[in-house]
Design a protein around this motif. Structure first.
Motif, short mmCIF file in Angstrom:
data_model
loop_
_atom_site.label_atom_id
_atom_site.label_comp_id
_atom_site.label_asym_id
_atom_site.label_seq_id
_atom_site.Cartn_x
_atom_site.Cartn_y
_atom_site.Cartn_z
N LEU A 105 7.82 1.27 6.83
CA LEU A 105 7.73 2.63 6.26
C LEU A 105 6.37 2.82 5.59
CD1 LEU A 105 11.30 3.11 4.69
CD2 LEU A 105 10.54 3.46 7.05
N ALA A 106 5.35 2.20 6.18
CA ALA A 106 4.03 2.16 5.53
C ALA A 106 3.11 3.27 6.03
CB ALA A 106 3.39 0.79 5.71
N ALA A 107 3.55 4.51 5.87
CA ALA A 107 2.64 5.65 6.03
C ALA A 107 1.99 5.82 4.66
CB ALA A 107 3.41 6.91 6.43
N ARG A 108 0.83 5.24 4.49
CA ARG A 108 0.33 5.00 3.14
C ARG A 108 -0.17 6.23 2.40
NH1 ARG A 108 -0.06 0.46 6.12
NH2 ARG A 108 0.41 -1.52 5.09
N GLU A 109 -1.03 7.03 3.02
CA GLU A 109 -1.58 8.20 2.35
C GLU A 109 -1.08 9.47 3.04
OE1 GLU A 109 -3.06 7.72 -0.43
OE2 GLU A 109 -3.11 5.56 -0.16
N ASP A 115 12.17 1.22 -1.31
CA ASP A 115 12.86 0.60 -2.46
C ASP A 115 13.98 1.44 -3.04
OD1 ASP A 115 10.90 2.44 -3.30
OD2 ASP A 115 10.64 1.45 -5.24
N VAL A 116 14.08 2.70 -2.67
CA VAL A 116 15.13 3.58 -3.20
C VAL A 116 15.59 4.52 -2.09
CG1 VAL A 116 15.81 5.22 -4.99
CG2 VAL A 116 13.97 3.59 -5.45
N ALA A 117 16.88 4.51 -1.80
CA ALA A 117 17.42 5.44 -0.80
C ALA A 117 17.57 6.82 -1.44
CB ALA A 117 18.77 4.95 -0.29
N GLY A 118 17.36 7.85 -0.65
CA GLY A 118 17.50 9.20 -1.18
C GLY A 118 16.61 10.17 -0.43
N PHE A 119 16.11 11.17 -1.16
CA PHE A 119 15.40 12.28 -0.53
C PHE A 119 13.94 12.29 -0.99
CE2 PHE A 119 19.90 13.23 -0.86
CZ PHE A 119 20.21 13.50 0.47
N ARG A 120 13.11 11.54 -0.27
CA ARG A 120 11.71 11.39 -0.65
C ARG A 120 10.98 12.71 -0.65
NH1 ARG A 120 7.47 7.09 2.10
NH2 ARG A 120 5.62 7.72 0.92
N GLY A 151 0.80 -1.22 0.00
CA GLY A 151 0.00 0.00 0.00
C GLY A 151 0.83 1.27 0.00
N ARG A 152 2.14 1.15 -0.24
CA ARG A 152 3.03 2.31 -0.23
C ARG A 152 3.22 2.86 -1.64
NH1 ARG A 152 7.82 -1.07 2.57
NH2 ARG A 152 7.60 -1.99 0.51
N PHE A 153 3.42 4.16 -1.74
CA PHE A 153 3.80 4.74 -3.02
C PHE A 153 5.27 4.38 -3.25
CE2 PHE A 153 5.29 8.20 -5.79
CZ PHE A 153 4.34 8.13 -6.80
N PRO A 154 5.58 3.69 -4.35
CA PRO A 154 6.96 3.22 -4.54
C PRO A 154 7.90 4.32 -5.03
CG PRO A 154 5.56 2.45 -6.34
CD PRO A 154 4.66 3.17 -5.37
N SER A 170 4.97 2.39 14.98
CA SER A 170 3.55 2.10 14.75
C SER A 170 3.41 0.93 13.78
CB SER A 170 2.81 3.33 14.25
OG SER A 170 3.46 3.91 13.16
N SER A 171 2.46 0.08 14.06
CA SER A 171 2.39 -1.22 13.41
C SER A 171 1.98 -1.14 11.94
CB SER A 171 1.37 -2.10 14.15
OG SER A 171 0.05 -1.58 13.97
N TYR A 172 2.21 -2.26 11.26
CA TYR A 172 1.78 -2.41 9.88
C TYR A 172 0.26 -2.23 9.79
CZ TYR A 172 1.52 -4.65 5.22
OH TYR A 172 1.31 -4.93 3.88
N GLN A 173 -0.46 -2.81 10.76
CA GLN A 173 -1.91 -2.66 10.78
C GLN A 173 -2.31 -1.21 10.97
OE1 GLN A 173 -3.88 -4.94 13.82
NE2 GLN A 173 -5.93 -4.30 13.18
N ALA A 174 -1.57 -0.49 11.82
CA ALA A 174 -1.88 0.93 12.05
C ALA A 174 -1.60 1.76 10.80
CB ALA A 174 -1.07 1.46 13.23
N GLY A 175 -0.72 1.27 9.94
CA GLY A 175 -0.51 1.95 8.66
C GLY A 175 -1.77 1.91 7.82
N LYS A 176 -2.52 0.80 7.93
CA LYS A 176 -3.79 0.67 7.22
C LYS A 176 -4.93 1.34 7.97
CE LYS A 176 -2.91 -3.60 4.64
NZ LYS A 176 -3.37 -4.99 4.38
N GLU A 177 -4.85 1.27 9.31
CA GLU A 177 -5.88 1.85 10.17
C GLU A 177 -5.22 2.83 11.13
OE1 GLU A 177 -8.61 -1.21 11.82
OE2 GLU A 177 -7.31 -2.62 10.74
#
Length: 429
Positions: free
Chosen positions: A307-311, A333-338, A115-118, A273-280
């Motif tokens: 790193l699943a802060a989804r939205e 998936d890519v190191a750098g400056f998001r 659910g992450r923006f790649p 914060s958990s993977y589930q909390a990333g969704k909820e």
């Protein structure tokens, strides 16, 4: 938007400069007011109500450059009118696009299996500047223009102002529960060896590499000082998704020993914060309270598991929960400056167009990003070379460097990651 525009201008100009320097920079197309400023940036129309959020705001690739720096909107023209330098590259809108995760709001249809923006789909990666903190470079350009136009501007020498050495507590130990023992026996492990591992001193557990990592961290801190180098450990406190396994007891003997070790080294404790909390994300508050009760301390730092802060708008839940500082903002998936910056920046919600007090600390390098086959899949030499490139780019803009190394990347059989961490620590000192 006025508050956000004012904040972005101040952020780019540099918080090391007095506030009054900001009044010399204008963001306007009203020529009658140009004489009020030393530098004027011409708006591209990005923020207009009938434009914002539409497909018309997608920057065309390849991008244009101004004095060697890529920007997203406007033209590279620079002219002078009287005593004012007029810049037609809309650096404010370009910075906003990156700092606010505006691209992720536009492209909600692009997400990976978590659910992450790649990072691979991001404009910085596609346009070839993921390894550059271009928003910080915009600031250097603005300061240069101000200086050339008679404003006293102190440009700092290349220097990393702060280093955050961070560690996520995902799998702190192995073989410490009867369930784990049973699993190892069923997979063919010698029962005596499996039981011995369960009861062996924690320091003998192969995953318990925290003392080694903290000694590496302390070595750097001794060299550059407590003010410039700090350690942060992020503990999980919930989640029922399979990605939240293995569960560990925050009040258990082993975790209490790890917590005591963190206290001994004066490490900051945060919520993972958990993977589930990333969704909820509404679960974040309960997880924060759970870890506060277990450790008897206030928790104000966070990093999302996977790193699943989804939205982009989900970060609002962190602020509501009382989190003041987040360390999630890197691509897995890519190191750098998001976010296009190496500096801590206030969270901007691109949906509501509101500015929050929550501070985002960009994640520069995560261990598994470098060597995972599905991520960058770099060799030892290429990984070290790429890390040093990112580190030097942070240094050149007087930025903040954040590293994430897991304890499982410090075990002897972790490939090159253990040695790489030690090398980076030595070079940073």
């Amino acid at each position: 938007m006025t508050e956000i525009i004012r904040y972005i201008l101040r952020f780019m100009i540099g918080e090391h400069l007095p506030d009054e320097v900001s009044r010399f920079v204008g963001y306007t197309s009203d020529r009658s007011s140009f004489r009020d400023y030393k530098v004027v940036i011409i708006p591209s129309g990005f923020f207009e109500d009938n434009v914002y959020g539409t497909a018309n705001t997608k920057p065309p690739v390849p991008l244009k450059y101004i004095e060697g720096v890529p920007f997203l909107y406007g033209t590279p023209d620079v002219e002078r009118t009287g005593d004012t330098i007029i810049v037609h590259a809309d650096l404010v809108a370009s910075a906003y696009f990156l700092l606010s995760r505006y691209e992720e709001m536009l492209h909600r249809d692009i997400r990976d299996e978590h659910g992450r923006f790649p990072g691979r789909a991001s404009l910085p990666r596609r346009a070839g500047f993921i390894d550059r903190p271009v928003v910080d470079e915009y600031g250097k350009l603005i300061r240069t223009w101000l200086g050339s136009n008679g404003v006293s501007v102190q440009e700092l020498v290349p220097f990393i102002r702060k280093i955050n050495l961070t560690h996520d507590i995902d799998i702190p130990f192995t073989g410490r529960t009867w369930r784990s023992v049973a699993g190892k026996i069923l997979s063919g492990r010698n029962p005596v060896a499996a039981i011995r591992e369960k009861y062996a001193p924690l320091e003998h557990n192969p995953y318990y590499t925290f003392p080694w990592m903290l000694e590496q961290d302390k070595k750097l801190q001794r060299t550059i000082g407590n003010e410039r180098c700090r350690f942060l450990f992020f503990f999980r406190a919930g989640g029922e998704a399979k990605q939240d396994r293995p569960y560990y007891d925050l009040r258990g003997k082993d975790i209490r020993s790890l917590f005591s070790l963190c206290e001994q080294y004066e490490a900051t404790i945060g919520l993972h914060s958990s993977y589930q909390a990333g969704k909820e994300p509404s679960l974040i508050l309960a997880e924060k309270r759970k870890i506060e009760e277990a450790f008897g301390m206030e928790i104000i730092h966070n990093r999302h598991h996977f790193l699943a802060a989804r939205e982009p708008e989900d970060m609002e839940y962190l602020a509501v929960a009382g989190i003041t500082d987040d360390y999630t903002m890197g691509y897995a998936d890519v190191a750098g400056f998001r976010l296009g910056t190496s500096l801590p920046v206030r969270y901007i919600n691109p949906v509501t167009r509101r500015l929050s007090a929550l501070r985002l600390h960009p994640l520069t390098i995560m261990d598994s990003t470098l060597n995972e086959v599905n991520y960058m899949n770099l060799t030892r030499d290429r990984a070290e070379e790429y890390c040093m490139k990112l580190i030097n780019n942070v240094r050149n803009v007087n930025g903040e460097l954040t590293l994430l190394w897991h304890n499982t990347s410090a075990i002897e059989r972790s490939g090159y990651l253990r040695q790489l961490y030690s090398k980076l620590i030595n070079k940073l000192g």
